[in-house]
Design an enzyme around this catalytic site. Structure first.
Site, PDB file in Angstrom:
ATOM      1  N   HIS A  38      63.746 100.202  72.321  1.00 42.82           N
ATOM      2  CA  HIS A  38      62.514  99.718  72.125  1.00 42.82           C
ATOM      3  C   HIS A  38      63.136  98.592  71.544  1.00 42.82           C
ATOM      4  O   HIS A  38      62.771  97.559  70.999  1.00 42.82           O
ATOM      5  CB  HIS A  38      61.868 100.872  71.580  1.00 42.82           C
ATOM      6  N   TYR A 306      71.542 104.122  65.231  1.00 40.99           N
ATOM      7  CA  TYR A 306      70.575 102.811  64.631  1.00 40.99           C
ATOM      8  C   TYR A 306      71.100 101.842  64.394  1.00 40.99           C
ATOM      9  O   TYR A 306      70.888 100.858  64.249  1.00 40.99           O
ATOM     10  CB  TYR A 306      69.309 103.129  64.330  1.00 40.99           C
TER      11      TYR A 306
HETATM   12  C1  HEM Z   1      70.084 110.904  70.608  1.00 39.80           C
HETATM   13  C2  HEM Z   1      68.656 110.169  70.502  1.00 39.80           C
HETATM   14  C3  HEM Z   1      68.537 108.762  70.391  1.00 39.80           C
HETATM   15  C4  HEM Z   1      69.397 107.623  70.040  1.00 39.80           C
HETATM   16  C5  HEM Z   1      70.688 107.385  70.733  1.00 39.80           C
HETATM   17  C6  HEM Z   1      68.529 106.554  70.237  1.00 39.80           C
HETATM   18  C7  HEM Z   1      68.459 105.225  70.023  1.00 39.80           C
HETATM   19  C8  HEM Z   1      67.426 105.030  69.704  1.00 39.80           C
HETATM   20  C9  HEM Z   1      68.654 102.872  69.248  1.00 39.80           C
HETATM   21  C10 HEM Z   1      70.172 102.371  69.237  1.00 39.80           C
HETATM   22  C11 HEM Z   1      67.177 102.553  68.953  1.00 39.80           C
HETATM   23  C12 HEM Z   1      67.514 100.770  68.025  1.00 39.80           C
HETATM   24  C13 HEM Z   1      67.054 100.956  66.898  1.00 39.80           C
HETATM   25  C14 HEM Z   1      67.621  99.636  65.907  1.00 39.80           C
HETATM   26  O1  HEM Z   1      68.169  98.492  65.928  1.00 39.80           O
HETATM   27  O2  HEM Z   1      66.597  99.334  65.142  1.00 39.80           O
HETATM   28  C15 HEM Z   1      65.434 103.093  68.642  1.00 39.80           C
HETATM   29  C16 HEM Z   1      64.635 102.749  68.253  1.00 39.80           C
HETATM   30  C17 HEM Z   1      63.329 103.535  68.890  1.00 39.80           C
HETATM   31  N1  HEM Z   1      63.601 104.966  68.782  1.00 39.80           N
HETATM   32 FE1  HEM Z   1      65.432 106.164  69.368  1.00 39.80          FE
HETATM   33  N2  HEM Z   1      67.530 106.980  70.319  1.00 39.80           N
HETATM   34  C18 HEM Z   1      66.951 108.283  69.763  1.00 39.80           C
HETATM   35  C19 HEM Z   1      66.271 109.234  69.945  1.00 39.80           C
HETATM   36  C20 HEM Z   1      65.105 109.017  69.615  1.00 39.80           C
HETATM   37  C21 HEM Z   1      63.875 109.924  68.973  1.00 39.80           C
HETATM   38  C22 HEM Z   1      64.239 111.469  68.905  1.00 39.80           C
HETATM   39  C23 HEM Z   1      62.729 109.168  69.107  1.00 39.80           C
HETATM   40  C24 HEM Z   1      61.352 109.725  68.848  1.00 39.80           C
HETATM   41  C25 HEM Z   1      60.667 109.948  68.022  1.00 39.80           C
HETATM   42  C26 HEM Z   1      63.323 107.946  68.967  1.00 39.80           C
HETATM   43  C27 HEM Z   1      62.085 106.010  69.158  1.00 39.80           C
HETATM   44  C28 HEM Z   1      62.511 105.844  68.747  1.00 39.80           C
HETATM   45  C29 HEM Z   1      61.750 104.383  68.566  1.00 39.80           C
HETATM   46  C30 HEM Z   1      59.993 104.712  68.162  1.00 39.80           C
HETATM   47  C31 HEM Z   1      62.052 103.218  68.277  1.00 39.80           C
HETATM   48  C32 HEM Z   1      61.624 101.879  67.035  1.00 39.80           C
HETATM   49  C33 HEM Z   1      62.392 101.663  66.405  1.00 39.80           C
HETATM   50  C34 HEM Z   1      61.748 100.177  66.040  1.00 39.80           C
HETATM   51  O3  HEM Z   1      60.652  99.917  66.059  1.00 39.80           O
HETATM   52  O4  HEM Z   1      62.919  99.984  65.168  1.00 39.80           O
HETATM   53  N3  HEM Z   1      63.840 107.524  69.541  1.00 39.80           N
HETATM   54  N4  HEM Z   1      66.747 104.796  69.477  1.00 39.80           N
END
Ligand code: HEM
Length: 315
Positions: A38, A306
């Protein structure tokens, strides 16, 4: 003020979190100044107000009916910055509610009803399969095919991701919390649920051709225009688990006929600058008394990933 990772989970599972972020960089390219997933998004702010029905399910501070400040980030799923908004992709709605006692709670939703994998090990395996062939730079279709053959549970999310047309607006997308959480009421009664944000403007998509003809950041532009003209709003629904519904498996969608309770309204009234949202971590395990996390292994793994991405991008 930069934000700190949620709790000691990030430290305890830091290795796994760092491995997940490194695996994502293999797929999306290494962009250390950006979120590992994202990477592209826009901020907005407004107010969340719970419905009278919410307090019967949960004693959480934000569900008692008094309006609380909300800051949100709306995003595209890819970790590659600079990809145009017009491509098919998952979209995210990350919401931070600022509570009167100075703490906050986050709700992080995705435009897909299910996630791709059940465990952190499967996440790493999927990322490895999706890593482009270093010789050609092209996706390794055989590796992806082999992963899907071994993990048929990934097909629900993969199918939904491939079928989803580009949205007309970030404000015309349904966002799913995907995991199970548990609402705890004033007497300690526990109700497992999954949350979902429904856009009050209704769902609206573009054709691929229409979306690709729009400017590269049309979703951000549209949101700014929409908010200049009036609020954009979403209703938060809790879908309550049936007796046999899986509580720990984010790849499994619950049947549509489960009872659903509208627990609140999010009204976005202004854009929020990058300076407001970039220093934030939106972490779905940042819950408060009255809401508990389930034992879903993917939910448990997210905080450390995260935190690792935050550590990398805040450098
Ligand atoms: C093991 C599974 C997952 C991993 C390793 C992962 C990893 C990540 C990482 C590294 C980020 C960036 C965080 C940051 O720098 O603040 C992120 C953002 C995000 N993830 Fe995941 N994620 C996973 C599962 C999910 C799931 C299940 C959802 C569903 C709801 C999701 C939705 C999002 C969203 C919406 C963002 C953007 C958040 C923002 O705007 O700061 N992720 N994810």
């Amino acid at each position: 003020m930069p934000e700190e990772p949620t709790d000691d989970t990030a430290a305890a599972d830091g290795d796994q979190g760092a491995r997940m972020v490194a695996a994502m960089a293999g797929v999306y390219g290494d962009h250390p100044d950006h979120r590992a997933a994202h990477a592209t998004g826009v901020g907005a702010a407004g107010t969340f107000t719970a419905t009278p029905e919410a307090a019967a399910l949960s004693r959480a501070a934000h569900l008692q009916g008094s309006p609380v400040d909300a800051v949100v980030r709306l995003s595209n799923g890819t970790g590659t910055p600079g990809v145009a908004d017009g491509v098919r992709d998952g979209r995210g709605l990350a919401v931070k509610l600022r509570l009167p006692d100075g703490t906050s709670t986050d709700l992080v939703g995705l435009s897909l009803p299910a996630f791709f994998v059940r465990t952190p090990a499967d996440f790493l395996a999927l990322m490895a399969a999706r890593t482009p062939d270093p010789a050609t730079g092209a996706p390794d279709d055989a590796a992806i095919g082999a992963f899907v053959a071994e993990h048929p549970e990934s097909l629900t999310a993969l199918g939904a991701a491939m079928a989803a047309l580009p949205p007309a607006s970030y404000a015309t997308v349904r966002y799913f919390g995907v995991h199970t959480f548990v609402a705890v009421d004033a007497e300690g009664r526990r109700t497992p649920f999954r949350y979902r944000w429904e856009p009050d403007a209704g769902e609206a998509t573009l054709t691929d051709d229409e979306a690709q003809a729009r400017p590269p950041r049309y979703l951000a532009d549209e949101l700014a225009e929409r908010l200049a003209a009036g609020p954009a709003s979403f209703t938060l629904w809790f879908h309550l688990a049936g007796d046999d519904d899986p509580l720990h498996d984010p790849t499994a969608v619950w049947p549509d006929d489960r009872p659903a309770v509208a627990v609140g309204h999010l009204e976005l009234t202004r854009t929020a600058s990058a300076a407001e949202v970039d220093p934030l971590i939106f972490d779905p395990t940042r819950v408060v008394d009255g809401i508990a996390c389930s034992d879903d292994p993917i939910l448990a793994a997210r905080s450390a990933a995260y935190g690792a991405s935050y550590a990398r991008r805040s450098g």
